[in-house]
Scaffold this motif. Structure first.
Motif, PDB file in Angstrom:
ATOM      1  N   GLU A   7     -14.474 -18.359  29.142  1.00 21.99           N
ATOM      2  CA  GLU A   7     -14.060 -18.403  30.550  1.00 21.99           C
ATOM      3  C   GLU A   7     -15.224 -17.984  31.444  1.00 21.99           C
ATOM      4  OE1 GLU A   7      -9.337 -17.359  29.759  1.00 21.99           O
ATOM      5  OE2 GLU A   7     -10.514 -16.139  31.163  1.00 21.99           O
ATOM      6  N   ILE A   8     -15.947 -16.942  31.022  1.00 23.38           N
ATOM      7  CA  ILE A   8     -17.123 -16.487  31.775  1.00 23.38           C
ATOM      8  C   ILE A   8     -18.170 -17.592  31.798  1.00 23.38           C
ATOM      9  CG2 ILE A   8     -18.986 -14.791  31.865  1.00 23.38           C
ATOM     10  CD1 ILE A   8     -16.744 -13.078  32.071  1.00 23.38           C
ATOM     11  N   ALA A   9     -18.362 -18.216  30.641  1.00 21.22           N
ATOM     12  CA  ALA A   9     -19.352 -19.292  30.559  1.00 21.22           C
ATOM     13  C   ALA A   9     -19.021 -20.398  31.552  1.00 21.22           C
ATOM     14  CB  ALA A   9     -19.399 -19.847  29.140  1.00 21.22           C
ATOM     15  N   ALA A  10     -17.728 -20.736  31.657  1.00 21.03           N
ATOM     16  CA  ALA A  10     -17.317 -21.810  32.573  1.00 21.03           C
ATOM     17  C   ALA A  10     -17.640 -21.445  34.021  1.00 21.03           C
ATOM     18  CB  ALA A  10     -15.825 -22.083  32.403  1.00 21.03           C
ATOM     19  N   LEU A  61     -19.139 -27.525  29.358  1.00 24.53           N
ATOM     20  CA  LEU A  61     -18.184 -27.120  28.327  1.00 24.53           C
ATOM     21  C   LEU A  61     -18.047 -28.214  27.272  1.00 24.53           C
ATOM     22  CD1 LEU A  61     -15.376 -25.456  30.507  1.00 24.53           C
ATOM     23  CD2 LEU A  61     -17.008 -24.295  29.000  1.00 24.53           C
ATOM     24  N   ARG A  62     -17.904 -29.455  27.751  1.00 29.56           N
ATOM     25  CA  ARG A  62     -17.752 -30.582  26.822  1.00 29.56           C
ATOM     26  C   ARG A  62     -18.982 -30.719  25.930  1.00 29.56           C
ATOM     27  NH1 ARG A  62     -16.275 -33.772  31.165  1.00 29.56           N
ATOM     28  NH2 ARG A  62     -14.126 -33.197  31.656  1.00 29.56           N
ATOM     29  N   HIS A  64     -10.041 -26.117  28.866  1.00 21.58           N
ATOM     30  CA  HIS A  64      -8.950 -25.357  29.512  1.00 21.58           C
ATOM     31  C   HIS A  64      -9.381 -23.946  29.896  1.00 21.58           C
ATOM     32  CE1 HIS A  64      -8.035 -22.721  26.088  1.00 21.58           C
ATOM     33  NE2 HIS A  64      -8.313 -23.785  25.326  1.00 21.58           N
ATOM     34  N   TYR A  65     -10.481 -23.456  29.296  1.00 19.82           N
ATOM     35  CA  TYR A  65     -10.920 -22.083  29.614  1.00 19.82           C
ATOM     36  C   TYR A  65     -11.184 -21.907  31.110  1.00 19.82           C
ATOM     37  CZ  TYR A  65     -11.361 -20.981  24.681  1.00 19.82           C
ATOM     38  OH  TYR A  65     -11.088 -20.735  23.380  1.00 19.82           O
ATOM     39  N   PHE A  66     -11.805 -22.937  31.715  1.00 19.15           N
ATOM     40  CA  PHE A  66     -12.108 -22.849  33.145  1.00 19.15           C
ATOM     41  C   PHE A  66     -10.821 -22.748  33.961  1.00 19.15           C
ATOM     42  CE2 PHE A  66     -14.056 -24.999  37.077  1.00 19.15           C
ATOM     43  CZ  PHE A  66     -14.553 -23.802  37.540  1.00 19.15           C
ATOM     44  N   ALA A 104      -4.679 -26.339  41.569  1.00 22.89           N
ATOM     45  CA  ALA A 104      -4.030 -27.380  40.768  1.00 22.89           C
ATOM     46  C   ALA A 104      -4.923 -28.615  40.648  1.00 22.89           C
ATOM     47  CB  ALA A 104      -2.695 -27.760  41.396  1.00 22.89           C
ATOM     48  N   GLU A 105      -5.674 -28.922  41.737  1.00 23.58           N
ATOM     49  CA  GLU A 105      -6.551 -30.092  41.699  1.00 23.58           C
ATOM     50  C   GLU A 105      -7.788 -29.832  40.836  1.00 23.58           C
ATOM     51  OE1 GLU A 105      -7.631 -31.022  45.720  1.00 23.58           O
ATOM     52  OE2 GLU A 105      -5.549 -31.021  46.379  1.00 23.58           O
ATOM     53  N   ARG A 106      -8.136 -28.551  40.683  1.00 23.39           N
ATOM     54  CA  ARG A 106      -9.389 -28.234  40.001  1.00 23.39           C
ATOM     55  C   ARG A 106      -9.219 -28.158  38.485  1.00 23.39           C
ATOM     56  NH1 ARG A 106     -12.143 -23.186  42.780  1.00 23.39           N
ATOM     57  NH2 ARG A 106     -13.899 -23.935  41.571  1.00 23.39           N
ATOM     58  N   ILE A 107      -7.960 -27.965  38.053  1.00 23.59           N
ATOM     59  CA  ILE A 107      -7.743 -27.801  36.621  1.00 23.59           C
ATOM     60  C   ILE A 107      -7.656 -29.176  35.964  1.00 23.59           C
ATOM     61  CG2 ILE A 107      -6.160 -26.912  34.862  1.00 23.59           C
ATOM     62  CD1 ILE A 107      -5.378 -24.791  37.002  1.00 23.59           C
ATOM     63  N   ARG A 108      -8.583 -29.445  35.074  1.00 25.33           N
ATOM     64  CA  ARG A 108      -8.594 -30.758  34.409  1.00 25.33           C
ATOM     65  C   ARG A 108      -8.584 -30.551  32.899  1.00 25.33           C
ATOM     66  NH1 ARG A 108     -14.003 -32.656  37.347  1.00 25.33           N
ATOM     67  NH2 ARG A 108     -13.623 -31.556  39.288  1.00 25.33           N
ATOM     68  N   ASP A 109      -8.222 -31.605  32.192  1.00 21.17           N
ATOM     69  CA  ASP A 109      -8.223 -31.508  30.733  1.00 21.17           C
ATOM     70  C   ASP A 109      -9.486 -32.129  30.155  1.00 21.17           C
ATOM     71  OD1 ASP A 109      -5.759 -30.250  30.550  1.00 21.17           O
ATOM     72  OD2 ASP A 109      -4.752 -32.166  30.961  1.00 21.17           O
TER      73      ASP A 109
END
Lengths: 363, 331
Positions: free
Chosen positions: B217-220, B290-291, B298-300, B326-331
């Motif tokens: 999460e920190i890395a993101a 991340l990819r 999902h960590y971000f 909500a718009e920022r969370i992507r899979d």
């Protein structure tokens, strides 16, 4: 009167050649909000399409519209500015201002040096700007001019502003007065220099009146709306709601007082400035009312805000219409005897610097 | 065709009433009492029409006729095909449909310019500006933040070293012109937060470190902040805001002071929009990183959700500097 060019002409008794002596001519302003809106919006569209180059033509069209809409004694004013000259002036002005605005972000020392250089050059811009504006204006085929010198401008713009800061602002009305005396008193219509007879006292009176309005409203509102503190402490929580409303009412009254005070001061200053100007013995009369001015500026601002700026052209026209409606020209003798003067070319740079910086250089 | 006009000789202000007789061949005859003078159209200069303001016909000897019979004069000029380019502008201004069409064009152009034109130009301009400028842009920001906004980090040395290592991994192989540096602070007034300064300094607060439940999460978050630096958002923001300010000035400068207030409102909206575009670009950078490192994206989003729960996001989407969570969370 110089008749060399028309000496083949018989005196024409049907014309306004010999108007009744001591006549009073109201200023007329015939611009219409809708008409100006269309001019504005077409100007805007063309300026965007040409990436801003058209804006010089837009400025000329706007000013020609306003000048042409204003008339007194049957003749309208005319603006003679040439778009290409204005475009050139604008480019030079931008070239001077852009380095400063970049420096102000990256290099405060350089920015300060540029700012000081700029402040020193300000009197020169003031003179050049006024000279350009006056020479580009005419009435009855005769141009206005400005004869003020750089030295006078430096004395007022730099010398007197130092005085203002030393007197903690008390010198400000005097500075305003001296500036108008310079800008108007050194203007001329043809060969006739305008006479500026206002007194500095009127400017102090305007500020004093504004101060009195603010003071009276604040003290009055405080007395009316502020319950004694001891009582407030014993009130129940439910009654505190009332206290909030009192605070809101108090600040609303104070805001109204400031708007009123500003408009009253403005009206008095404009009246004193233009109402004490004479041209070749003919007097300009100016009878603006502070309350009307306040009403118009407040309703204009509200309407402009509510329409996201679309009302702005109507607002501008409405304000100018009122201002000109309160002005008139009292003549003593004939208006036919002004004589044109020869004047050299002047660049538009000073006037464009004023425009870019939003400095109130006149008109 | 005979028109009434006022004649001025250009030497004095004396007004004389004259009649102008206009002939189809382009001849104008000026009757002043019993005196008659003749002019050819080519000798005359006729002012362009603006609204219904009086027109002026300049005579070769320096005299000028002022008249208000606009339509009759235009009819004569149309017949002679002597209208100049400015008359086309007048035709646009004259009627509402044309003027409103101009308005629509102006609105679309302004929108497209602000939405696509200015950002594209700013991105291109940023490529020309040396990266050393970025260092100057925010060089006093950290000092200002350290005076009253942030205080020294209270993390233990081991945790600090761990974060430094993570940061070094994130910035390895990036452009050498930015001097990437991690600054750990206690976020007294700004709470759980991470900031990027244009020079390459990334500030991470203890509170955010505490909020994270996984190193990824920190890395993101760090990747998101590095994204701001890599894409030079500070410089581009400066360029975009200056350009849009010039555009607004051009639009509303004409109608002067009452509109300053009205012109300020769109400027605020435009700047918020730009800010959200940059946040999205930085999010893209974080997700890509991340990819590339085969870390679940999902960590971000997890951290963003926790941040929002803690801070309470604003519902005023169009005014906000960040897109909605909500718009920022992507899979």
């Amino acid at each position: 009167m110089n008749q060399s060019s028309v000496d083949s002409v018989r005196p024409d008794t049907t014309t306004a050649r010999h108007p009744a002596e001591n006549a009073r001519y109201p200023f007329e302003f015939r611009a219409q909000g809708g008409e100006y809106f269309r001019i504005w919006i077409v100007n805007l569209a063309l300026s965007l399409l040409t990436l801003g180059i058209y804006s010089a033509w837009a400025k000329v069209r706007r000013l020609r519209y306003f000048y042409g809409s204003t008339s007194v004694a049957g003749s309208s004013f005319e603006y003679h500015g040439e778009p290409l000259k204005i475009l050139k002036g604008r480019a030079i002005a931008a070239a001077m201002i852009v380095p400063y605005s970049i420096a102000s972000r990256f290099n405060p020392v350089l920015a300060l040096v540029l700012l000081l250089a700029f402040l020193c050059a300000l009197p020169i811009f003031l003179v050049k700007s006024r000279r350009f504006q006056n020479r580009m204006s005419s009435w009855r085929g005769i141009r206005f001019d400005f004869l003020g010198s750089y030295r006078e401008a430096i004395r007022i713009q730099i010398g007197l502003s130092v005085l203002v800061s030393f007197t903690l602002g008390l010198g400000y009305p005097y500075w305003l007065y001296a500036r108008e005396r310079f800008l108007i008193g050194r203007s001329s219509y043809g060969t006739e220099q305008l006479e500026f007879n206002a007194r500095a006292g009127s400017y102090y009176g305007a500020f004093l009146m504004a101060g009195v309005i603010i003071l009276v409203v604040i003290v009055g509102a405080a007395l009316l709306l502020h319950p004694p503190l001891a009582k407030l402490n014993t009130r129940h929580a439910a009654e505190l709601g009332l206290g909030v409303w009192r605070v809101i009412a108090f600040f609303a009254l104070v805001a109204i007082a400031f708007v009123m005070a500003r408009a009253v001061a403005q009206a008095r200053i404009i009246n004193a400035t233009f109402g004490n100007t004479t041209i070749g013995g003919h007097e300009i009369k100016c009878e603006l009312s502070g309350t009307r001015l306040a009403w118009i500026s407040v309703t204009n601002a509200l309407m402009t805000f509510a329409t996201l700026g679309l009302y702005a052209p109507w607002a501008r026209v409405r304000m100018l219409r009122y201002q000109f409606a309160s002005m008139s020209l009292q003549t003593y003798g004939s208006l036919d005897e002004f004589v044109a003067s020869e004047s050299a070319q002047v660049s538009a740079t000073g006037s464009e610097v004023g425009d870019l910086l939003d400095l109130d250089f006149g008109l | 065709m005979k028109l009434r006009a006022r004649y001025f000789d250009g030497k004095t202000s004396a007004a004389a009433s004259v009649d102008l007789e206009l002939f189809a061949q382009g001849r104008m005859v000026l009757h002043q009492g019993a005196t008659i003078r003749e002019f050819e159209l080519s000798q005359l200069k006729i002012s362009a029409r603006i609204g219904n303001t009086p027109r002026r016909i300049y005579l070769p000897e320096g005299g000028v006729c002022e008249l208000s019979a606009n339509d009759a004069l235009d009819q004569w000029l149309s017949h002679l095909k002597a209208h100049d380019l400015q008359h086309r502008v007048f035709r646009l201004e004259r009627y509402w449909p044309q003027a409103l069409a101009a308005f629509a064009i102006a609105a679309v152009l302004a929108w497209a310019g602000i939405r696509y034109g200015i950002p594209a130009l700013a991105a291109r301009a940023a490529r020309v500006v040396p990266t050393s400028v970025d260092t100057v842009l925010g060089n006093q920001t950290l000092e200002i933040l350290d005076h009253g906004w942030l205080s020294a980090s209270q993390l233990d040395e081991r945790r600090k070293a761990e974060l430094e290592r993570q940061f070094a991994q994130l910035t390895a192989g990036l452009d050498a012109t930015h001097h990437y540096r991690l600054e750990l602070r206690h976020g007294d007034k700004i709470g759980a937060n991470a900031l990027a300064l244009p020079s390459g300094i990334v500030i991470l607060t203890d509170e955010l470190v505490a909020l994270a439940q996984d190193p990824n999460e920190i890395a993101a978050v760090l990747a998101h902040e590095i994204g701001h630096v890599v894409h030079r958002h500070a410089l581009r923001m400066l360029l975009q805001n200056s350009a849009s300010a010039v555009l607004m000035m051009a639009a509303f400068g004409d109608v002067s002071s009452v509109s300053h207030l009205a012109a300020a409102a769109p400027a605020v909206l435009v700047q918020a929009k730009y800010s959200r575009q940059f946040e999205t670009e930085a999010d893209d950078y974080a997700y890509d990183w991340l990819r590339q490192h085969h870390i679940a994206t999902h960590y971000f989003g997890d951290l963003l959700k926790r941040l929002e729960k803690q801070g309470g996001g604003s519902k005023l989407n169009f005014l906000s500097s960040h897109p909605q969570t909500a718009e920022r969370i992507r899979d």
